[in-house]
Design a protein around this motif. Structure first.
Motif, PDB file in Angstrom:
ATOM      1  N   ALA A 190     -11.084  -2.471  -0.128  1.00 17.64           N
ATOM      2  CA  ALA A 190      -9.732  -1.946  -0.344  1.00 17.64           C
ATOM      3  C   ALA A 190      -9.476  -0.599   0.392  1.00 17.64           C
ATOM      4  N   ARG A 191     -10.405   0.174   0.470  1.00 14.82           N
ATOM      5  CA  ARG A 191     -10.278   1.507   0.940  1.00 14.82           C
ATOM      6  C   ARG A 191     -10.104   1.260   2.631  1.00 14.82           C
ATOM      7  N   GLY A 200      -2.880  -6.769   2.440  1.00 13.31           N
ATOM      8  CA  GLY A 200      -3.369  -7.106   0.971  1.00 13.31           C
ATOM      9  C   GLY A 200      -4.832  -7.707   1.100  1.00 13.31           C
ATOM     10  N   LEU A 201      -5.304  -8.107  -0.226  1.00 15.54           N
ATOM     11  CA  LEU A 201      -6.570  -8.786  -0.231  1.00 15.54           C
ATOM     12  C   LEU A 201      -6.313  -9.818  -1.136  1.00 15.54           C
ATOM     13  N   VAL A 211     -10.256  -6.519 -10.008  1.00 12.51           N
ATOM     14  CA  VAL A 211      -9.776  -4.847 -10.092  1.00 12.51           C
ATOM     15  C   VAL A 211     -10.014  -4.410 -11.342  1.00 12.51           C
ATOM     16  N   SER A 219     -12.443   2.583  -4.562  1.00 12.22           N
ATOM     17  CA  SER A 219     -11.368   2.664  -3.831  1.00 12.22           C
ATOM     18  C   SER A 219     -10.581   3.924  -3.638  1.00 12.22           C
ATOM     19  N   THR A 222      -6.764   4.003  -3.551  1.00 14.31           N
ATOM     20  CA  THR A 222      -6.043   3.153  -2.426  1.00 14.31           C
ATOM     21  C   THR A 222      -5.703   1.707  -3.163  1.00 14.31           C
ATOM     22  N   LEU A 223      -6.140   1.340  -4.270  1.00 15.02           N
ATOM     23  CA  LEU A 223      -5.832   0.062  -4.869  1.00 15.02           C
ATOM     24  C   LEU A 223      -4.134   0.231  -5.361  1.00 15.02           C
ATOM     25  N   MET A 226      -2.320  -1.074  -2.481  1.00 18.44           N
ATOM     26  CA  MET A 226      -3.079  -2.191  -1.774  1.00 18.44           C
ATOM     27  C   MET A 226      -2.686  -3.441  -2.769  1.00 18.44           C
ATOM     28  N   VAL A 228      -3.317  -6.810  -4.159  1.00 16.73           N
ATOM     29  CA  VAL A 228      -4.668  -7.732  -4.495  1.00 16.73           C
ATOM     30  C   VAL A 228      -3.985  -9.212  -5.032  1.00 16.73           C
TER      31      VAL A 228
END
Length: 322
Positions: A190-191, A200-201, A211, A219, A222-223, A226, A228
């Motif tokens: 994610a980072r 995105g993931l 998560v 992370s 950063t999550l 970001m 997910v």
């Protein structure tokens, strides 16, 4: 004939008079009034459970011998970030938080002071607890007297990631994880995804890292920005991405093309990262337009999934800048 009574020739013994009930039966039939509510009955299971939890909070240990068995954490359970650097970084990044737990008689430093200040400014509850409780909350992790409770993560839908790219008028770049089960790898990916402009993931709903507190910690916050998404079936999701016009590139040590030579990196793209040990699963590999590899020295058998994702995302970013 042995014994007395009729026909024995001896008079039968008289029975002693039966004692009366004294009105007990009559009073019992009159009733005892309305049944009290559950919370007023000391034997009620909910009240007993509440009292047990209260004792655990006060004593720092469970009163049940079965408490040594850690229950399975549900998807709707809160997570905890432990450690002074991870906590202050999460607070700086405005990671959603419910409470900040601080150890009693903590040796305060600048990170602790900043964490307390940010928590106070954001209206986050601050609780002073024993180190034993912090050990339990962080499941034995290194907390340094500080832990942050975060609410359950709200996952996006895989379609939302394409919509994010379209709203930003950018070429979609999505990272999918296949068999990555270490939450620290998820946090590291994610980072890197945030650093190189991914939208995105995507992770599978089963047999995959989620998560969790460990992912948040790695992370470095950063999550919080970001997205997910969770896919019930990763293979089907990749097929839907291809139907929507995205190319799917798999990253695997047995790939036939080096990633620097791939000619699809500047288009709408999904990069699939396999697990460190097994690589891509068969069905996922068959769903890819291209399978690429990262050339490494023979002394290293493979790269960590987080490191491999960072290299692949950097190479993709370099191609797009050109």
């Amino acid at each position: 004939m042995a014994g007395g009574g009729k026909g024995s020739g001896r008079p039968a013994k008289k029975k002693s008079p039966t004692k009366g009930t004294g009105g007990n039966v009559r009073r019992g039939l009159e009733g005892r009034g309305a049944t009290p509510p559950a919370h007023m009955r000391h034997w009620h299971k909910d009240k007993m459970r509440a009292q047990r939890i209260e004792r655990e909070e006060q004593t720092g240990r469970s009163s049940s011998p079965r408490s040594a068995v850690r229950p399975k954490r549900g998807d709707d359970a809160p997570e905890y970030i432990g450690g002074r650097n991870p906590v202050v970084e999460a607070l700086r990044a405005s990671v959603p938080a419910n409470a900040l737990y601080v150890a009693q008689r903590i040796d305060s430093d600048d990170r602790v002071k900043e964490s307390l200040r940010i928590a106070a400014d954001r209206g986050i509850a601050m609780l002073e607890v024993s180190r034993e409780k912090l050990d339990r909350l962080t499941e034995g992790g290194i907390h340094q007297g500080l832990a942050l409770q975060i609410p359950p993560y709200e996952y996006a839908h895989p379609d939302d990631l394409v919509n994010l790219a379209q709203e930003a008028a950018e070429v979609p770049l999505i990272v999918a994880l296949d068999g990555v089960t270490d939450p620290r790898n998820l946090g590291a990916i994610a980072r890197s995804a945030a650093a190189f402009g991914a939208h995105g993931l995507v992770i599978p709903s089963r047999r995959s890292a989620g998560v969790t507190g460990g992912a948040w910690k790695t992370s470095a916050g950063t999550l919080a920005s970001m997205a997910v998404a969770r896919a019930a079936n990763l293979t089907a999701t990749l097929r839907e991405y291809r139907e929507a016009g995205l190319f799917v590139i798999g990253l695997d040590g047995e790939g036939t093309v080096e990633i620097a030579e791939a000619n699809l990196l500047d288009g709408p793209l999904v990069i699939v990262i396999g697990s460190e040990g097994k690589g891509l699963s068969r069905l996922v590999r068959e769903s890819c337009d291209l399978v690429v590899r990262i050339p490494i020295h023979a002394a290293a058998e493979s790269l960590n999934a987080g490191v491999a994702a960072g290299v692949a995302l950097y190479e993709t970013s370099r191609h797009r800048r050109r």
